[in-house]
Every structure is written in C-alpha cells, then in structure tokens.
Design a protein around this motif. Structure first.
Motif, PDB file in Angstrom:
ATOM      1  N   ILE A  23      -3.952  -0.928  -5.522  1.00  0.00           N
ATOM      2  CA  ILE A  23      -4.669  -2.150  -5.142  1.00  0.00           C
ATOM      3  C   ILE A  23      -4.505  -2.388  -3.644  1.00  0.00           C
ATOM      4  O   ILE A  23      -5.478  -2.606  -2.909  1.00  0.00           O
ATOM      5  CB  ILE A  23      -4.131  -3.355  -5.931  1.00  0.00           C
ATOM      6  CG1 ILE A  23      -4.220  -3.101  -7.434  1.00  0.00           C
ATOM      7  CG2 ILE A  23      -4.886  -4.632  -5.531  1.00  0.00           C
ATOM      8  CD1 ILE A  23      -3.450  -4.115  -8.268  1.00  0.00           C
ATOM      9  N   GLU A  34     -12.836  -3.761  -0.893  1.00  0.00           N
ATOM     10  CA  GLU A  34     -12.536  -4.845  -1.823  1.00  0.00           C
ATOM     11  C   GLU A  34     -13.069  -4.559  -3.228  1.00  0.00           C
ATOM     12  O   GLU A  34     -12.477  -4.978  -4.220  1.00  0.00           O
ATOM     13  CB  GLU A  34     -13.099  -6.165  -1.313  1.00  0.00           C
ATOM     14  CG  GLU A  34     -12.189  -6.888  -0.346  1.00  0.00           C
ATOM     15  CD  GLU A  34     -10.852  -7.272  -0.979  1.00  0.00           C
ATOM     16  OE1 GLU A  34     -10.813  -7.605  -2.185  1.00  0.00           O
ATOM     17  OE2 GLU A  34      -9.839  -7.218  -0.269  1.00  0.00           O
ATOM     18  N   ALA A  55     -10.540  -2.356  -4.757  1.00  0.00           N
ATOM     19  CA  ALA A  55      -9.323  -3.143  -4.979  1.00  0.00           C
ATOM     20  C   ALA A  55      -9.469  -4.016  -6.221  1.00  0.00           C
ATOM     21  O   ALA A  55      -8.537  -4.144  -7.021  1.00  0.00           O
ATOM     22  CB  ALA A  55      -9.020  -3.999  -3.749  1.00  0.00           C
ATOM     23  N   TYR A  93      -9.105  -1.882  -9.306  1.00  0.00           N
ATOM     24  CA  TYR A  93      -7.714  -1.532  -9.564  1.00  0.00           C
ATOM     25  C   TYR A  93      -6.917  -2.741 -10.040  1.00  0.00           C
ATOM     26  O   TYR A  93      -5.963  -2.608 -10.820  1.00  0.00           O
ATOM     27  CB  TYR A  93      -7.073  -0.944  -8.311  1.00  0.00           C
ATOM     28  CG  TYR A  93      -7.383   0.521  -8.093  1.00  0.00           C
ATOM     29  CD1 TYR A  93      -7.250   1.443  -9.116  1.00  0.00           C
ATOM     30  CD2 TYR A  93      -7.807   0.984  -6.831  1.00  0.00           C
ATOM     31  CE1 TYR A  93      -7.549   2.785  -8.913  1.00  0.00           C
ATOM     32  CE2 TYR A  93      -8.087   2.321  -6.627  1.00  0.00           C
ATOM     33  CZ  TYR A  93      -7.964   3.218  -7.671  1.00  0.00           C
ATOM     34  OH  TYR A  93      -8.245   4.546  -7.466  1.00  0.00           O
ATOM     35  N   GLU A  94      -7.273  -3.925  -9.571  1.00  0.00           N
ATOM     36  CA  GLU A  94      -6.580  -5.129 -10.032  1.00  0.00           C
ATOM     37  C   GLU A  94      -6.773  -5.330 -11.524  1.00  0.00           C
ATOM     38  O   GLU A  94      -5.850  -5.742 -12.238  1.00  0.00           O
ATOM     39  CB  GLU A  94      -7.069  -6.353  -9.250  1.00  0.00           C
ATOM     40  CG  GLU A  94      -6.381  -6.520  -7.905  1.00  0.00           C
ATOM     41  CD  GLU A  94      -6.792  -7.789  -7.187  1.00  0.00           C
ATOM     42  OE1 GLU A  94      -7.943  -8.220  -7.401  1.00  0.00           O
ATOM     43  OE2 GLU A  94      -5.976  -8.326  -6.419  1.00  0.00           O
ATOM     44  N   ALA A 127       0.647  -0.174  -8.859  1.00  0.00           N
ATOM     45  CA  ALA A 127       0.081  -1.361  -8.209  1.00  0.00           C
ATOM     46  C   ALA A 127      -0.296  -1.091  -6.751  1.00  0.00           C
ATOM     47  O   ALA A 127      -1.155  -1.773  -6.192  1.00  0.00           O
ATOM     48  CB  ALA A 127       1.063  -2.513  -8.286  1.00  0.00           C
ATOM     49  N   TYR A 139      -4.522  -2.304 -12.927  1.00  0.00           N
ATOM     50  CA  TYR A 139      -3.085  -2.245 -12.650  1.00  0.00           C
ATOM     51  C   TYR A 139      -2.503  -3.582 -12.184  1.00  0.00           C
ATOM     52  O   TYR A 139      -1.369  -3.629 -11.716  1.00  0.00           O
ATOM     53  CB  TYR A 139      -2.796  -1.201 -11.567  1.00  0.00           C
ATOM     54  CG  TYR A 139      -3.223   0.201 -11.934  1.00  0.00           C
ATOM     55  CD1 TYR A 139      -2.670   0.853 -13.023  1.00  0.00           C
ATOM     56  CD2 TYR A 139      -4.193   0.860 -11.174  1.00  0.00           C
ATOM     57  CE1 TYR A 139      -3.075   2.137 -13.351  1.00  0.00           C
ATOM     58  CE2 TYR A 139      -4.592   2.155 -11.497  1.00  0.00           C
ATOM     59  CZ  TYR A 139      -4.033   2.781 -12.595  1.00  0.00           C
ATOM     60  OH  TYR A 139      -4.413   4.049 -12.916  1.00  0.00           O
ATOM     61  N   GLY A 140      -3.272  -4.668 -12.297  1.00  0.00           N
ATOM     62  CA  GLY A 140      -2.834  -5.935 -11.730  1.00  0.00           C
ATOM     63  C   GLY A 140      -1.786  -6.679 -12.541  1.00  0.00           C
ATOM     64  O   GLY A 140      -1.354  -7.742 -12.134  1.00  0.00           O
ATOM     65  N   SER A 163       0.807  -1.222   0.000  1.00  0.00           N
ATOM     66  CA  SER A 163       0.000   0.000   0.000  1.00  0.00           C
ATOM     67  C   SER A 163       0.839   1.270   0.000  1.00  0.00           C
ATOM     68  O   SER A 163       0.289   2.366   0.046  1.00  0.00           O
ATOM     69  CB  SER A 163      -0.929   0.001   1.218  1.00  0.00           C
ATOM     70  OG  SER A 163      -0.173  -0.057   2.416  1.00  0.00           O
ATOM     71  N   SER A 201      -6.299   0.218  -1.399  1.00  0.00           N
ATOM     72  CA  SER A 201      -7.741  -0.039  -1.299  1.00  0.00           C
ATOM     73  C   SER A 201      -8.039  -1.213  -0.384  1.00  0.00           C
ATOM     74  O   SER A 201      -8.971  -1.177   0.420  1.00  0.00           O
ATOM     75  CB  SER A 201      -8.310  -0.310  -2.698  1.00  0.00           C
ATOM     76  OG  SER A 201      -8.102   0.799  -3.547  1.00  0.00           O
ATOM     77  N   ARG A 202      -7.211  -2.265  -0.490  1.00  0.00           N
ATOM     78  CA  ARG A 202      -7.487  -3.490   0.266  1.00  0.00           C
ATOM     79  C   ARG A 202      -7.100  -3.373   1.731  1.00  0.00           C
ATOM     80  O   ARG A 202      -7.858  -3.781   2.614  1.00  0.00           O
ATOM     81  CB  ARG A 202      -6.741  -4.664  -0.396  1.00  0.00           C
ATOM     82  CG  ARG A 202      -6.849  -5.981   0.338  1.00  0.00           C
ATOM     83  CD  ARG A 202      -6.455  -7.122  -0.573  1.00  0.00           C
ATOM     84  NE  ARG A 202      -7.404  -7.267  -1.672  1.00  0.00           N
ATOM     85  CZ  ARG A 202      -7.075  -7.503  -2.934  1.00  0.00           C
ATOM     86  NH1 ARG A 202      -5.795  -7.630  -3.264  1.00  0.00           N
ATOM     87  NH2 ARG A 202      -7.999  -7.632  -3.865  1.00  0.00           N
TER      88      ARG A 202
END
Length: 374
Positions: A322, A332, A335, A338-339, A319, A342-343, A63, A325-326
C-alpha cells in the motif's frame, strides 16, 4: 540508555538483559533533522528527527518491503549482541515519536532510536560511492543492483586494491561480513557499508555496523511458511550448494536471474575467502560466536524479545505494498486496491513462538558457520 552491565570474558561490556522499554519522544521537541541523501541505485532524501544527545529516530517506513514491528526488534537485538560479543556497535532502542506520522505520512511514529555514528565535521562514504569515485578492475560496480532478500558476494570487494593495501580496515570489514551472515542479513548490500571521512574526504575508519532490520529470524512473524522458506534460502547460501540448471527460470529478467543464482551460493564463498585470507579474524569470530552459542543455551531468557508497552504487536508483511504504491509509485488507484487486499491490521505477533524460533535458528546458523570456518 544502557542498562547496568557486567564484564564478559574478553572484557567487553555485556548487559544482563536487552532493554525493551521504548523511548518516548515528541516530534515538536526535536533539536533538528538528520538530512541524509541516500546515494545508491535508488536515491532519495531522508529527514529523520534528531533529539538531545545526537540521538536519531529511525522510523519504520510504510513503503519498506516486508516491514513489520519486528524489524525494529531486530535492530535492538542485534545491536546488543554485536556490541556484547563481537565489536563495538551503536545501541538501538525501541522508540515512539509522537506526532511524526501526522507530519510525515510515509513514516510510522514508531521505530528505533540510536546515536549518530559520526562526529561533527565527518561524513559517510558508502562502498558504492567509493568505487564509483575510485574504480577498480576487480570490482564490477556497474553490475551492482540493490535488492532486499538477496545476499552479496564480498570477495571482489576484499580483493580491491584499497582493501589489499589497508589491512586493518579490511580485517574490520571481514568481521562485519561474518557477523552479517550470522544475523541472516538479507539486505547487507554495498550501500550499507561505509567509511567515515573527514571534511577533506580522507578516510578515517570503517563505520560501525547499523541497519539490522532485515534479519531472517525476525521476518514473516505472520506467516511461518514464508519465514521457513527464507531461512532455508539463508542456509542454502551458507552451504554453497551448486545452482541446478533452470532453477531460477521463473525470473524473466536475465540480469536479475543471474544475481539470484549468485546470491544462492555467495555466502559460502564469503566464508571460505575470509577463512583463507583472514585467519586471525576467523579465529576471533569463532571464539566469540562459541560464547554466544553457549549463552543462547544457558541464558535463553536473556535473549528473549519482549512485547513493549504501547508498541504495535501486530504484523502484516504485505501492508508495505500500500505504502509503496502511494509514496513511491504515486499510484492511488493501486494503493486503494492493495488497501482492500492487505489493509487489515494483521496477525498478532506470538512473542513466545518468535523467541523459540529465533533462539533455535540462530544456533543452527552458528553451527553451520562453525562447520565451514573450522
């Protein structure tokens, strides 16, 4: 483990090359955990594993804004440079801690390891804590906010009664400020500077410099345009060119806008203040930084970062959204969004390109600082 060393002109130990071999640990074999409550604008607890020899594993965090593996490389690079050319500094090494990510989801199992910076019976007191406990009219501590990618004005800190009365500690802080400008630290805020205190709270000394990860030269290895933009912001703050009216009009929050306007010129104010009030510190810094510039030219490969075995070599500066957010926002749904965006694994780090940039850009900043400080 430090490599074989020789002696520099000023008698300090100087490794011939930086050690890029990662130390390997197993989380289950830790001797304990460093439980440190982060006292600041954003509070929280950190539980970093400690291994034999009081070595602390500092993981990269999912994060942490803009974090890439080069954040760890920056820690190793600058701890070596600071210790070899300027002042004693704890030495970071790349490290892998097997099983840590599986146990603590918000951390990666790669990062760095370094020795603990205080002894048994001692503790740290950062500048924010200090001025909250001992207010000073010259320091508007209630206006302080912790932002990464922002530079901080230390003139009011150095004007505070404590530093005016404790010249040696003030000189140590002045040197640390100069070094922070040199390394392009975009996160050198009031919580990153600390006193070492004994059990009764008496200040013993200024803590050595740590936390070198937000070094401009190591940021955005996956996006040269963003990299160049923030290098220009560093140069601009060192130059101290006045802020144009409405230059930061895109910041809707007035307090944040004023902080950005201050950040845009404050490094210049720091340099001029130290030059005028700490001439001996300035002279020592200039002498040492001149040696560093010479070696960057004549011994370039000694400063090159090298891809470490089994260490991640892909960068994705976005990244962290993600992880934020999580693990921070506990959202979630965000997240997951974003995954999708940007995952991906990210862009392979070009170590050849980064070495050219780092060497050239550090020399640029040295020359810019020299023009002002001389």
């Amino acid at each position: 483990m430090r490599q074989q060393t020789n002696k520099t002109e000023n008698g300090r130990a100087n490794p011939e090359t930086i050690n890029w071999d990662p130390q390997i640990y197993n989380y289950a074999e830790r001797t304990g955990n460093l439980k440190a409550e982060a006292v600041g604008v954003v509070s929280g607890e950190k539980h970093f594993p400690v291994f034999e020899g009081r070595m602390v594993f500092k993981p990269l965090t999912k994060s942490k804004p803009l974090s890439t593996p080069l954040f760890a490389y920056a820690e190793v690079f600058w701890s070596w440079v600071i210790d070899a050319y300027f002042i004693p500094a704890p030495q970071y090494q790349l490290a892998l801690c097997r099983g840590y990510e599986a146990e603590c989801g918000k951390y990666y199992d790669y990062g760095t390891v370094s020795p603990m910076i205080y002894e048994e019976g001692e503790h740290l007191l950062n500048l924010l804590e200090f001025f909250r406990a001992y207010p000073d009219d010259k320091v508007q501590i209630d206006d302080y906010l912790n932002y990464c990618q922002m530079f901080y004005d230390y003139t009011e800190i150095l004007e505070a009664d404590y530093f005016q009365k404790n010249r040696e500690i003030a000189e140590n802080l002045a040197m640390q400020i100069l070094i922070s400008v040199l390394k392009g630290d975009q996160n050198y805020h009031y919580e990153n500077i600390a006193f070492v205190c004994n059990a009764s709270g008496q200040i013993l000394r200024l803590a050595p410099m740590i936390d070198h990860e937000f070094s401009t030269y190591f940021m955005f290895p996956d996006n040269i345009q963003r990299h160049t933009y923030w290098l220009d912001e560093l140069k601009r703050s060192i130059e101290g060119k006045s802020v144009r009216p409405e230059e930061y009009k895109d910041f809707p929050n007035e307090k944040e806008r004023r902080l950005m306007e201050k950040s845009a010129t404050c490094l210049y104010r720091n340099l001029i203040y130290i030059k005028e009030h700490y001439p001996e510190v300035t002279a020592t810094f200039l002498e040492n930084v001149s040696r560093l510039k010479r070696d960057l030219l004549q011994k370039r490969e000694s400063f090159f970062i090298q891809k470490a075995k089994d260490y991640p070599d892909y960068a994705n500066s976005d990244a962290y959204l993600i992880g934020k957010s999580r693990y921070k926002d506990h959202d979630e749904e965000k997240a997951a969004a974003y995954e999708k965006q940007y995952g991906r694994e990210g862009k392979e780090i070009s170590f050849d390109l980064m070495n050219c940039l780092i060497n050239y850009e550090v020399q640029e900043i040295i020359e810019q600082m020299e023009r002002i400080l001389r």
